[in-house]
Design a protein around this motif. Structure first.
Motif, PDB file in Angstrom:
ATOM      1  N   GLU A   1      -4.118  -2.555  -6.343  1.00  0.00           N
ATOM      2  CA  GLU A   1      -3.499  -1.839  -5.237  1.00  0.00           C
ATOM      3  C   GLU A   1      -4.317  -0.594  -4.896  1.00  0.00           C
ATOM      4  O   GLU A   1      -5.167  -0.162  -5.668  1.00  0.00           O
ATOM      5  CB  GLU A   1      -2.056  -1.439  -5.571  1.00  0.00           C
ATOM      6  CG  GLU A   1      -1.121  -2.620  -5.679  1.00  0.00           C
ATOM      7  CD  GLU A   1       0.324  -2.210  -5.891  1.00  0.00           C
ATOM      8  OE1 GLU A   1       1.189  -2.887  -5.329  1.00  0.00           O
ATOM      9  OE2 GLU A   1       0.576  -1.218  -6.616  1.00  0.00           O
ATOM     10  N   THR A   2      -4.030  -0.022  -3.731  1.00  0.00           N
ATOM     11  CA  THR A   2      -4.759   1.150  -3.248  1.00  0.00           C
ATOM     12  C   THR A   2      -3.785   2.242  -2.844  1.00  0.00           C
ATOM     13  O   THR A   2      -2.783   1.972  -2.184  1.00  0.00           O
ATOM     14  CB  THR A   2      -5.633   0.769  -2.032  1.00  0.00           C
ATOM     15  OG1 THR A   2      -6.585  -0.210  -2.452  1.00  0.00           O
ATOM     16  CG2 THR A   2      -6.364   1.976  -1.467  1.00  0.00           C
TER      17      THR A   2
ATOM     18  N   MET B   1       0.841  -1.173   0.000  1.00  0.00           N
ATOM     19  CA  MET B   1       0.000   0.000   0.000  1.00  0.00           C
ATOM     20  C   MET B   1       0.889   1.240   0.000  1.00  0.00           C
ATOM     21  O   MET B   1       1.874   1.319   0.720  1.00  0.00           O
ATOM     22  CB  MET B   1      -0.916  -0.003   1.221  1.00  0.00           C
ATOM     23  CG  MET B   1      -1.752   1.256   1.332  1.00  0.00           C
ATOM     24  SD  MET B   1      -3.043   1.255   2.601  1.00  0.00           S
ATOM     25  CE  MET B   1      -2.215   0.676   4.045  1.00  0.00           C
ATOM     26  N   THR B   2       0.525   2.198  -0.803  1.00  0.00           N
ATOM     27  CA  THR B   2       1.242   3.460  -0.900  1.00  0.00           C
ATOM     28  C   THR B   2       0.436   4.531  -0.175  1.00  0.00           C
ATOM     29  O   THR B   2      -0.765   4.635  -0.361  1.00  0.00           O
ATOM     30  CB  THR B   2       1.427   3.862  -2.377  1.00  0.00           C
ATOM     31  OG1 THR B   2       2.140   2.825  -3.045  1.00  0.00           O
ATOM     32  CG2 THR B   2       2.194   5.161  -2.503  1.00  0.00           C
TER      33      THR B   2
ATOM     34  N   PRO C   1      -8.691   3.058  -4.655  1.00  0.00           N
ATOM     35  CA  PRO C   1      -8.311   1.770  -5.228  1.00  0.00           C
ATOM     36  C   PRO C   1      -8.193   1.809  -6.760  1.00  0.00           C
ATOM     37  O   PRO C   1      -8.896   2.556  -7.432  1.00  0.00           O
ATOM     38  CB  PRO C   1      -9.443   0.841  -4.792  1.00  0.00           C
ATOM     39  CG  PRO C   1     -10.609   1.734  -4.575  1.00  0.00           C
ATOM     40  CD  PRO C   1     -10.077   3.092  -4.223  1.00  0.00           C
TER      41      PRO C   1
ATOM     42  N   LYS D   1      -8.983   6.327   0.658  1.00  0.00           N
ATOM     43  CA  LYS D   1      -8.405   5.172  -0.026  1.00  0.00           C
ATOM     44  C   LYS D   1      -8.906   5.168  -1.456  1.00  0.00           C
ATOM     45  O   LYS D   1     -10.108   5.124  -1.702  1.00  0.00           O
ATOM     46  CB  LYS D   1      -8.775   3.892   0.703  1.00  0.00           C
ATOM     47  CG  LYS D   1      -8.188   3.867   2.109  1.00  0.00           C
ATOM     48  CD  LYS D   1      -8.421   2.589   2.816  1.00  0.00           C
ATOM     49  CE  LYS D   1      -7.740   2.704   4.178  1.00  0.00           C
ATOM     50  NZ  LYS D   1      -7.718   1.469   4.891  1.00  0.00           N
TER      51      LYS D   1
ATOM     52  N   LEU E   1       0.746   2.590  -9.371  1.00  0.00           N
ATOM     53  CA  LEU E   1       0.189   1.413  -8.712  1.00  0.00           C
ATOM     54  C   LEU E   1      -0.082   0.302  -9.718  1.00  0.00           C
ATOM     55  O   LEU E   1      -0.373   0.559 -10.882  1.00  0.00           O
ATOM     56  CB  LEU E   1      -1.147   1.750  -8.039  1.00  0.00           C
ATOM     57  CG  LEU E   1      -1.166   2.726  -6.878  1.00  0.00           C
ATOM     58  CD1 LEU E   1      -2.607   2.942  -6.437  1.00  0.00           C
ATOM     59  CD2 LEU E   1      -0.328   2.235  -5.724  1.00  0.00           C
ATOM     60  N   ASP E   2      -0.019  -0.925  -9.228  1.00  0.00           N
ATOM     61  CA  ASP E   2      -0.452  -2.069 -10.018  1.00  0.00           C
ATOM     62  C   ASP E   2      -1.953  -2.253  -9.830  1.00  0.00           C
ATOM     63  O   ASP E   2      -2.534  -1.788  -8.842  1.00  0.00           O
ATOM     64  CB  ASP E   2       0.271  -3.339  -9.566  1.00  0.00           C
ATOM     65  CG  ASP E   2       1.746  -3.332  -9.936  1.00  0.00           C
ATOM     66  OD1 ASP E   2       2.100  -2.723 -10.968  1.00  0.00           O
ATOM     67  OD2 ASP E   2       2.546  -3.924  -9.181  1.00  0.00           O
TER      68      ASP E   2
END
Length: 75
Positions: free
Chosen positions: A29-30, A1-2, A73, A71, A25-26
């Motif tokens: 991911e969030t 998580m970033t 996503p 968040k 992000l991949d």
């Protein structure tokens, strides 16, 4: 998580830095951001402009008078 603390970024640069981090992000991911206000403008911007933004699973929590945790996503 970033996680990005947007409160530490000059306001004029916030959206660009958040978009860049989201782009990195991949899928699945969030990106979590900490902000000094509810990031509704950012939400609407990402919903309109970024196809991989999973708007249905977006969450925001107010943790204090000037602390909002969102968040974002990625599908």
């Amino acid at each position: 998580m970033t996680t990005i603390d947007a409160r530490e970024i000059p306001p004029v640069q916030r959206h660009d830095e958040i978009h860049a981090a989201f782009h990195d992000l991949d899928s699945g991911e969030t990106l979590t951001i900490v902000n000094d206000h509810e990031p509704k403008p950012l939400f609407y911007e990402m919903q309109a402009e970024i196809d991989s933004f999973d708007a249905e699973n977006y969450e925001v929590e107010q943790r204090g008078p000037e602390e909002f945790v969102a968040k974002l996503p990625k599908e």
